[in-house]
Design a protein around this motif. Structure first.
Motif, PDB file in Angstrom:
ATOM      1  N   VAL A  15       0.831  -1.206   0.000  1.00 11.08           N
ATOM      2  CA  VAL A  15       0.000   0.000   0.000  1.00 11.08           C
ATOM      3  C   VAL A  15       0.869   1.261   0.000  1.00 11.08           C
ATOM      4  O   VAL A  15       0.586   2.219  -0.739  1.00 11.08           O
ATOM      5  N   ALA A  16       1.938   1.279   0.782  1.00 11.48           N
ATOM      6  CA  ALA A  16       2.836   2.439   0.802  1.00 11.48           C
ATOM      7  C   ALA A  16       3.460   2.655  -0.577  1.00 11.48           C
ATOM      8  O   ALA A  16       3.624   3.792  -1.025  1.00 11.48           O
ATOM      9  N   GLN A  18       2.045   1.899  -3.429  1.00  6.03           N
ATOM     10  CA  GLN A  18       0.993   2.473  -4.275  1.00  6.03           C
ATOM     11  C   GLN A  18       0.897   3.981  -4.069  1.00  6.03           C
ATOM     12  O   GLN A  18       0.725   4.728  -5.036  1.00  6.03           O
ATOM     13  N   HIS A  19       1.030   4.430  -2.819  1.00  8.48           N
ATOM     14  CA  HIS A  19       0.994   5.862  -2.550  1.00  8.48           C
ATOM     15  C   HIS A  19       2.193   6.571  -3.190  1.00  8.48           C
ATOM     16  O   HIS A  19       2.055   7.672  -3.723  1.00  8.48           O
ATOM     17  N   GLU A  21       3.791   5.585  -5.862  1.00 12.89           N
ATOM     18  CA  GLU A  21       3.528   5.606  -7.300  1.00 12.89           C
ATOM     19  C   GLU A  21       2.538   6.721  -7.651  1.00 12.89           C
ATOM     20  O   GLU A  21       2.702   7.414  -8.655  1.00 12.89           O
ATOM     21  N   GLY A  22       1.539   6.914  -6.807  1.00  5.85           N
ATOM     22  CA  GLY A  22       0.586   8.004  -7.012  1.00  5.85           C
ATOM     23  C   GLY A  22       1.253   9.361  -6.934  1.00  5.85           C
ATOM     24  O   GLY A  22       0.920  10.282  -7.684  1.00  5.85           O
ATOM     25  N   ALA A  23       2.234   9.493  -6.031  1.00  4.62           N
ATOM     26  CA  ALA A  23       2.965  10.756  -5.901  1.00  4.62           C
ATOM     27  C   ALA A  23       3.792  11.044  -7.156  1.00  4.62           C
ATOM     28  O   ALA A  23       3.917  12.204  -7.568  1.00  4.62           O
ATOM     29  N   ASP A  26       1.337  12.412  -9.601  1.00  4.09           N
ATOM     30  CA  ASP A  26       0.982  13.795  -9.270  1.00  4.09           C
ATOM     31  C   ASP A  26       2.062  14.758  -9.747  1.00  4.09           C
ATOM     32  O   ASP A  26       1.756  15.844 -10.257  1.00  4.09           O
ATOM     33  N   ALA A 148       9.442   8.777  -0.353  1.00  2.00           N
ATOM     34  CA  ALA A 148       8.208   9.558  -0.452  1.00  2.00           C
ATOM     35  C   ALA A 148       8.447  10.993   0.035  1.00  2.00           C
ATOM     36  O   ALA A 148       7.948  11.953  -0.570  1.00  2.00           O
ATOM     37  N   GLU A 152       8.100  14.370  -2.185  1.00  2.00           N
ATOM     38  CA  GLU A 152       7.264  15.492  -1.741  1.00  2.00           C
ATOM     39  C   GLU A 152       8.058  16.797  -1.751  1.00  2.00           C
ATOM     40  O   GLU A 152       7.546  17.847  -2.142  1.00  2.00           O
TER      41      GLU A 152
END
Length: 168
Positions: A15-16, A18-19, A21-23, A26, A148, A152
């Protein structure tokens, strides 16, 4: 409070990732600066490794065509893309493995991860096995969190470059 199991840690890693990858996705939207939906359509058609390569080139171009950027950021961003690629390989190993319940000599329950890869160039099949107690995921989860956070920081840097002098 009970300690997390290896099953829990494996799920947390997936799950981490996936986040993360979403970043990356973005950041693509910010760098592209145009139609966000069109960008999402194009990005979602790229496999993870190609997405990282494209983000690397897109970031370098973004830095090159603006006057208020720091050219040294290109090297830092490239290094982050290398880190993200390694995390992607680890994620693929985790997702595409077989797992079995495993209890170590001390009686602690964990997972036995087995994976088989074809090495076409060498003409052979490579087998790997890894014993995973819950703590074995700590380093991977820490690497994900650090990457991550770096991603960011780049997102915020791009926003600052896009909108200089504006507090967002």
């Amino acid at each position: 409070m009970s300690h997390p199991t290896a099953y829990h840690q494996l799920g947390q890693f997936i799950v981490a990732f996936q986040h993360l990858e979403g970043a990356v996705n973005d950041l693509f939207e910010l760098l592209a600066g145009g139609d966000c939906e069109a960008t999402r359509i194009l990005v979602n058609d790229l496999e993870y490794g190609k997405r990282l390569n494209t983000a690397d080139v897109l970031f370098a171009r973004f830095v090159d065509i603006r006057t208020n950027t720091d050219p040294a950021a290109k090297t830092e961003f490239h290094n982050l893309m290398v880190e993200l690629r390694a995390l992607g390989e680890r994620r693929n190993d985790m997702v595409h493995s077989r797992y079995h319940r495993w209890i170590d000599a001390g009686g602690s329950e964990g997972l036995l991860r087995q994976n088989s890869k074809l090495r076409g160039k060498a003409g052979e099949r490579e087998e790997s096995e890894e014993e995973l107690q819950p703590a074995a995921f700590d380093a991977d989860l820490e690497r994900l969190a650090q990457s991550a956070a770096k991603l960011e920081r780049f997102r915020l840097k791009v926003i600052d470059w896009l909108y200089p002098g504006v507090d967002v």
